[in-house]
Scaffold this active site. Structure first.
Site, PDB file in Angstrom:
ATOM      1  N   SER A   1       1.543  -2.381  -3.465  1.00 23.75           N
ATOM      2  CA  SER A   1       0.140  -2.706  -3.740  1.00 23.75           C
ATOM      3  C   SER A   1      -0.207  -2.779  -5.225  1.00 23.75           C
ATOM      4  CB  SER A   1      -0.782  -1.693  -3.046  1.00 23.75           C
ATOM      5  OG  SER A   1      -0.809  -1.925  -1.659  1.00 23.75           O
TER       6      SER A   1
ATOM      7  N   LYS B   1      -1.892  -5.916  -6.213  1.00 28.03           N
ATOM      8  CA  LYS B   1      -3.339  -6.124  -6.132  1.00 28.03           C
ATOM      9  C   LYS B   1      -4.008  -6.079  -7.499  1.00 28.03           C
ATOM     10  CE  LYS B   1      -3.857  -4.409  -1.376  1.00 28.03           C
ATOM     11  NZ  LYS B   1      -2.743  -3.561  -0.975  1.00 28.03           N
TER      12      LYS B   1
ATOM     13  N   SER C   1      -7.488  -0.051  -1.725  1.00 22.45           N
ATOM     14  CA  SER C   1      -6.239  -0.806  -1.599  1.00 22.45           C
ATOM     15  C   SER C   1      -6.214  -1.641  -0.320  1.00 22.45           C
ATOM     16  CB  SER C   1      -5.022   0.135  -1.635  1.00 22.45           C
ATOM     17  OG  SER C   1      -3.840  -0.578  -1.934  1.00 22.45           O
TER      18      SER C   1
END
Length: 379
Positions: A57, A60, A117
């Protein structure tokens, strides 16, 4: 013959030199990591920093960077409504818990990406800006190339495991720095500890936001393949550090190992601002111009990372051509600046003209050429 004018002097002259011993950086239980000074750009610690690894993640951060950049360009606003597709709603993994068929303000989706997230929020944002997640991933790669993230390739907007979805600790540090520097107004989102949406309150997974008051971002990541990852930024006094740690064994380990790295950096190093952008470092004589003087400086602020407590003098070496001739345009490179300490070069920058010097008229050039001829002859 090309002659150079050299100006040599020292700044922050000090008391007697005190020896400063900087110990070896700690070895972390992680696959790769890096620590850098956000202002000087100096790398303080690195290990396997260029090894391509799945980022989970941490991906992101690029998704949120692009969305915030569109905000700051004025192409959208915080209240722009983003539709939630079935694909976004069905996306597995961590979620913001948006509902299919609804429209969600962009600022809420940003918090869903950064704080929670949310994979669903990331897909929704990607589809809104680029029409599809695949198209958005290509846009992400264009940004990565522009930033010099040469070992990065994105396949999706979430970090969901995919073949050839890879980056490095160094590239993620570069991206972290862009987030901190390019969008300061929205950087505070990365320090938010909680975000509630649809009556579901979720904490930021970055444990350091609770443990260390100097930490104010950035992002966590985890998949089975990537392990537990963390990009963190912290500031103490005048020093901001960025740490990226990839491939640790647990949520607790990524926080612990990252804190080790930051603690080492703050304990043994500090950032010093040497010059501001536009500071005049030298006034040089100009030949054949309407003005006889040129102010010379550097384009950007200049910071150095030095061992904490170091009190030695900084040697400044300014090198320009001995006979500068008009016309000279503001911003034109006219020399170089070299900063060193005890014989070690600490920084080198191009020197630029801080003002325009127009060419003199016919008679001014004629008389100036005669004087310049003899000046060079007897130099």
């Amino acid at each position: 013959m090309r002659l150079l004018s050299v100006l040599f002097f020292t700044v922050w002259a000090s008391v007697a030199q005190a020896a400063v011993i900087v110990p070896k950086a700690p070895d972390l239980d992680a696959t790769a990591y890096i620590l850098l000074d956000a202002d000087s750009g100096e790398i303080l610690v690195e290990h396997n920093a260029d090894e391509q690894l799945p980022p989970a993640s941490l991906t992101k951060m690029m998704t949120s960077y692009i969305a915030v950049h569109e905000l700051e360009l004025g192409n959208v606003n915080e209240n722009t409504l983003v539709p939630i597709s079935e694909k976004a709603w069905r996306k597995g993994g961590s979620k913001m818990f948006v509902r299919v068929g609804t429209q969600v303000p962009l600022i809420d989706l940003l918090r869903g990406i950064i704080v929670q997230s949310g994979n669903d929020a990331s897909v929704a944002v990607a589809e809104y800006f680029a029409g599809s997640e695949d198209a958005f991933a290509e846009w992400m790669n264009q940004y990565a190339a522009r930033f010099g993230m040469n070992n990065t390739h994105f396949v999706n907007a979430t970090g969901w495991p995919a073949e050839n979805h890879l980056t490095t600790a160094r590239d993620l540090a570069t991206l972290s720095l862009r987030i901190v520097k390019d969008h300061p107004h929205y950087y505070s989102l990365y320090a938010e500890k909680y975000f509630e949406y649809n009556n579901i309150r979720q904490p930021n997974r970055n444990k350091l936001l609770w443990r260390d008051p100097s930490v104010d971002g950035l992002k966590t990541g985890h998949t089975d393949e990537a392990g537990f990852c963390l990009a963190a930024s912290a500031v103490k006094e005048n020093t901001r550090l960025i740490a990226v740690v990839m491939g640790t064994r647990s949520e607790e380990a990524r926080a612990r190992e990252t804190q080790k790295l930051l603690a080492y950096g703050f304990r043994y190093f500090e950032t010093r601002k040497v010059y501001s952008a536009g500071d005049s470092l030298k006034t040089s004589k100009v030949w054949l111009g309407k003005s006889a003087e040129l102010n010379i400086g550097i384009e950007d602020e200049l910071y150095l990372t030095l061992p904490r407590g170091l009190k030695g003098e900084l040697d400044v070496n300014i090198v320009t051509e001995d006979f500068l001739e008009a016309p000279i345009s503001k911003g034109q490179v006219v020399g170089r600046l070299v900063l060193s300490q005890e014989g070690e070069v600490r920084a080198e920058r191009p020197l630029i003209a801080l003002n325009d010097v127009e060419e003199a008229g016919f008679f001014g050039r004629l008389w100036g050429s005669i004087k310049l001829f003899f000046a060079r002859l007897f130099a």
